[in-house]
Design a protein around this motif. Structure first.
Motif, PDB file in Angstrom:
ATOM      1  N   LEU A   1       0.834  -1.205   0.000  1.00 40.01           N
ATOM      2  CA  LEU A   1       0.000   0.000   0.000  1.00 40.01           C
ATOM      3  C   LEU A   1       0.868   1.255   0.000  1.00 40.01           C
ATOM      4  CD1 LEU A   1      -2.772   1.448   0.312  1.00 40.01           C
ATOM      5  CD2 LEU A   1      -2.529   1.124   2.790  1.00 40.01           C
ATOM      6  N   ILE A   2       1.866   1.295   0.868  1.00 40.40           N
ATOM      7  CA  ILE A   2       2.722   2.482   0.960  1.00 40.40           C
ATOM      8  C   ILE A   2       3.567   2.652  -0.297  1.00 40.40           C
ATOM      9  CG2 ILE A   2       4.669   3.503   2.204  1.00 40.40           C
ATOM     10  CD1 ILE A   2       1.898   3.741   3.536  1.00 40.40           C
ATOM     11  N   LYS A   3       4.114   1.554  -0.814  1.00 36.09           N
ATOM     12  CA  LYS A   3       4.890   1.646  -2.056  1.00 36.09           C
ATOM     13  C   LYS A   3       4.037   2.209  -3.184  1.00 36.09           C
ATOM     14  CE  LYS A   3       8.029  -2.232  -1.138  1.00 36.09           C
ATOM     15  NZ  LYS A   3       8.365  -3.636  -1.525  1.00 36.09           N
ATOM     16  N   THR A   4       2.794   1.782  -3.255  1.00 34.26           N
ATOM     17  CA  THR A   4       1.895   2.254  -4.317  1.00 34.26           C
ATOM     18  C   THR A   4       1.597   3.733  -4.159  1.00 34.26           C
ATOM     19  OG1 THR A   4       0.889   0.054  -4.469  1.00 34.26           O
ATOM     20  CG2 THR A   4      -0.342   1.900  -5.411  1.00 34.26           C
ATOM     21  N   ILE A   5       1.309   4.157  -2.933  1.00 27.88           N
ATOM     22  CA  ILE A   5       1.007   5.573  -2.686  1.00 27.88           C
ATOM     23  C   ILE A   5       2.239   6.433  -2.952  1.00 27.88           C
ATOM     24  CG2 ILE A   5       0.446   7.238  -0.863  1.00 27.88           C
ATOM     25  CD1 ILE A   5      -1.355   5.046   0.352  1.00 27.88           C
ATOM     26  N   LYS A   6       3.386   5.972  -2.504  1.00 28.87           N
ATOM     27  CA  LYS A   6       4.621   6.749  -2.673  1.00 28.87           C
ATOM     28  C   LYS A   6       5.125   6.763  -4.125  1.00 28.87           C
ATOM     29  CE  LYS A   6       7.473   7.666   0.349  1.00 28.87           C
ATOM     30  NZ  LYS A   6       8.029   8.945   0.856  1.00 28.87           N
ATOM     31  N   SER A   7       4.598   5.866  -4.937  1.00 29.84           N
ATOM     32  CA  SER A   7       5.002   5.865  -6.348  1.00 29.84           C
ATOM     33  C   SER A   7       4.416   7.047  -7.110  1.00 29.84           C
ATOM     34  CB  SER A   7       4.569   4.561  -7.025  1.00 29.84           C
ATOM     35  OG  SER A   7       3.149   4.481  -7.115  1.00 29.84           O
ATOM     36  N   SER A   8       3.428   7.703  -6.529  1.00 28.42           N
ATOM     37  CA  SER A   8       2.857   8.906  -7.127  1.00 28.42           C
ATOM     38  C   SER A   8       3.767  10.102  -6.851  1.00 28.42           C
ATOM     39  CB  SER A   8       1.466   9.166  -6.550  1.00 28.42           C
ATOM     40  OG  SER A   8       1.026  10.468  -6.853  1.00 28.42           O
ATOM     41  N   SER A   9       3.938  10.954  -7.832  1.00 29.72           N
ATOM     42  CA  SER A   9       4.769  12.146  -7.652  1.00 29.72           C
ATOM     43  C   SER A   9       4.222  13.051  -6.559  1.00 29.72           C
ATOM     44  CB  SER A   9       4.869  12.917  -8.966  1.00 29.72           C
ATOM     45  OG  SER A   9       3.575  13.306  -9.413  1.00 29.72           O
ATOM     46  N   THR A  10       2.936  12.912  -6.276  1.00 29.05           N
ATOM     47  CA  THR A  10       2.309  13.731  -5.225  1.00 29.05           C
ATOM     48  C   THR A  10       2.912  13.448  -3.861  1.00 29.05           C
ATOM     49  OG1 THR A  10       0.228  13.704  -6.462  1.00 29.05           O
ATOM     50  CG2 THR A  10       0.102  14.340  -4.141  1.00 29.05           C
ATOM     51  N   PHE A  11       3.270  12.189  -3.607  1.00 25.61           N
ATOM     52  CA  PHE A  11       3.678  11.780  -2.266  1.00 25.61           C
ATOM     53  C   PHE A  11       5.117  11.267  -2.193  1.00 25.61           C
ATOM     54  CE2 PHE A  11      -0.976  10.955  -2.345  1.00 25.61           C
ATOM     55  CZ  PHE A  11      -1.352  11.846  -1.353  1.00 25.61           C
ATOM     56  N   GLU A  12       5.863  11.322  -3.265  1.00 22.99           N
ATOM     57  CA  GLU A  12       7.160  10.646  -3.281  1.00 22.99           C
ATOM     58  C   GLU A  12       8.155  11.208  -2.267  1.00 22.99           C
ATOM     59  OE1 GLU A  12       8.849  10.883  -7.146  1.00 22.99           O
ATOM     60  OE2 GLU A  12       8.680  13.070  -7.302  1.00 22.99           O
ATOM     61  N   THR A  13       8.007  12.466  -1.865  1.00 21.33           N
ATOM     62  CA  THR A  13       8.933  13.052  -0.888  1.00 21.33           C
ATOM     63  C   THR A  13       8.366  13.060   0.530  1.00 21.33           C
ATOM     64  OG1 THR A  13       8.087  15.297  -1.279  1.00 21.33           O
ATOM     65  CG2 THR A  13       9.922  14.546  -2.658  1.00 21.33           C
ATOM     66  N   SER A  14       7.180  12.501   0.724  1.00 25.63           N
ATOM     67  CA  SER A  14       6.510  12.565   2.032  1.00 25.63           C
ATOM     68  C   SER A  14       7.121  11.601   3.040  1.00 25.63           C
ATOM     69  CB  SER A  14       5.023  12.235   1.877  1.00 25.63           C
ATOM     70  OG  SER A  14       4.358  13.202   1.106  1.00 25.63           O
TER      71      SER A  14
END
Length: 475
Positions: free
Chosen positions: A150-163
């Protein structure tokens, strides 16, 4: 934790709570005696993600859909992601995920909120839960892999990659957040583990020792002695035919309930004990004091006053209660509680027995009762050896009370019986333990109230401060 779900079956008012024989839990397992108005989740906040049925077998190709919540009310670019981890319950609008320091952190740091549902609970059902063989894909190990995906998928978006990513959870979900930091440190920056019983244990006799201690220290003089008297009388009455008939009259037990059967006697004691567990786990000092005054009030028969506490599970007719072990097993088998019992029988134990002499409830709920529950629910192979093997593996795999983690804060209330299996001493300067005086199960996760102690309010502030420090907010 059979008691935890038993408490859940009591249909107690309130929310937030692992939940469970005191088995739960989590947040239906964090059932509180005080009630909060729930924040309704909008339909567009629910999301679904495809997960592998078995993350560790490359030959298993089947997948399923996992449900989670995504809330971006306060989100701004580079804000952190807060993952509120679900445990052995359905995620729903009954859980106040927008109260307390989680909500404050999300607002103050412009964070996103993810609220995850655990496989085999709620609507995140990979396979039919009533087929035992299907449950072999249910484990904390698989659940952690679900969260990682789940986290890998969310972080794969440019929106969240630096979060930065902050995991928060209570009770069993508190275990999961600590174990995520242990097993997937590259995905989790910070974790808050509230009331987390990270040590798996078969014979959890310390639970009722703590219940006894709470009533001794918080209740008025003579309360614990009165409880002892009540339970010793139960024990004596159940030894003779005349005594059983007397008990049936006093306790509104159905006439056709065979109270000469050992397992039915054990059910009776388990239910009576759960009345005290509920208050020790989710109450307040005032709740225990009031309960003691009720117990010690000789003007009214004890159980007449507490009749509404009896589980509806055991109500056969309007005016009687049917303590039947076989009915209990059949109801669990066909209901939604099967997955949690499976995890208890294969991973955690958590069997709250009466084997200690340092409790007032007599010794009528032995560990063998729970072994019988496991075999009764899942088959003869789920016996004592299977339970012990699973508990040993869990502690070896995660490290028990000494997990090798940093940037994790472990929070416990010193009145919570589950704290006996939790981390109550600092592991290091970057893995501190916060023990809150006169606090109960997962109270730190709730919003501040006027009745809260200064220590509880200060603990919540300290948790917020640590999280902000560790994610570099304001640095």
């Amino acid at each position: 934790m059979y008691y935890f779900y038993l408490i859940f079956l009591l249909n107690v008012r309130g929310i937030f709570g692992f939940g469970l024989f005191s088995f739960d839990h989590g947040y239906r397992h964090i059932t509180k005696l005080r009630t909060y108005n729930a924040t309704i989740l909008r339909n567009d906040e629910y999301r679904w993600i495809e997960q592998r049925l078995d993350h560790f077998d490359p030959n298993e190709k089947r997948t399923w859909k996992m449900r989670y919540v995504e809330n971006l009310d306060y989100w701004k670019p580079n804000g952190p992601i807060y993952v509120f981890v679900g445990g052995q319950y359905a995620i729903s609008d009954e859980i106040p995920i927008r109260y307390g320091y989680l909500h404050e952190l999300q607002r103050e740091t412009n964070g996103a909120l993810i609220y995850s549902e655990h496989r085999y609970y709620g609507e995140s059902i990979p396979l039919d839960i009533h087929v035992t063989d299907n449950l072999k894909y249910l484990s904390s190990h698989q659940a952690l892999a679900d969260l990682a995906h789940l986290i890998k998928t969310i972080k794969s978006s440019s929106t969240f990659e630096t979060s930065k990513v902050v995991f928060i959870g209570g009770s069993y979900a508190g275990n999961l957040v600590a174990w995520m930091k242990l097993k997937y440190p590259n995905l989790v920056d910070v974790a808050v583990a509230s009331s987390a019983p990270v040590l798996a244990k078969v014979d959890f006799f310390e639970y009722l020792e703590k219940v006894s201690e709470d009533y001794q220290k918080l209740g008025p003089s003579g309360c614990l002695e009165k409880i002892t008297e009540i339970f010793q009388r139960y024990e004596q009455l159940l030894k003779t035919a005349d005594g059983i008939e007397q008990l049936k009259k006093e306790e509104n037990i159905c006439g056709d309930t065979d109270m000469t059967k050992l397992e039915n006697k054990q059910m009776f004691f388990m239910v009576k004990i759960s009345i005290f567990q509920m208050r020790a786990q989710y109450g307040t000092p005032d709740v225990i004091v009031d309960h003691c005054h009720q117990i010690m009030d000789s003007s009214t028969p004890y159980l007449k006053r507490l009749y509404d506490d009896e589980p509806k599970l055991f109500r056969k007719y309007r005016n009687c209660i049917h303590y039947d072990y076989n009915i209990f097993i059949n109801i669990i088998k066909t209901g939604s509680l099967v997955p949690w019992f499976y995890q208890l029988c294969t991973e955690f134990g958590y069997f709250q027995t009466t084997t200690s002499a340092k409790q007032p409830f007599t010794n009528n709920v032995p560990v063998n009762f729970y072994y019988n529950v496991c075999t009764g629910l899942f088959g003869s192979e789920f016996d004592e050896k299977r339970v012990k093997r699973g508990v040993e593996y869990t502690n070896n795999f995660y490290g028990g009370l000494s997990p090798n983690v940093t940037m994790v804060v472990f929070v416990n209330g010193d009145k919570d019986p589950w704290s006996r299996l939790g981390i109550v001493n600092d592991l290091s300067s970057d893995a501190p333990a916060i023990v809150i005086p006169k606090a109960f199960n997962c109270e730190d996760l709730l919003m501040d109230e006027p009745s809260d102690s200064d220590e509880l309010i200060a603990a919540r502030k300290n948790i917020k401060k640590l999280v902000k420090k560790w994610i570099g907010f304001g640095a």
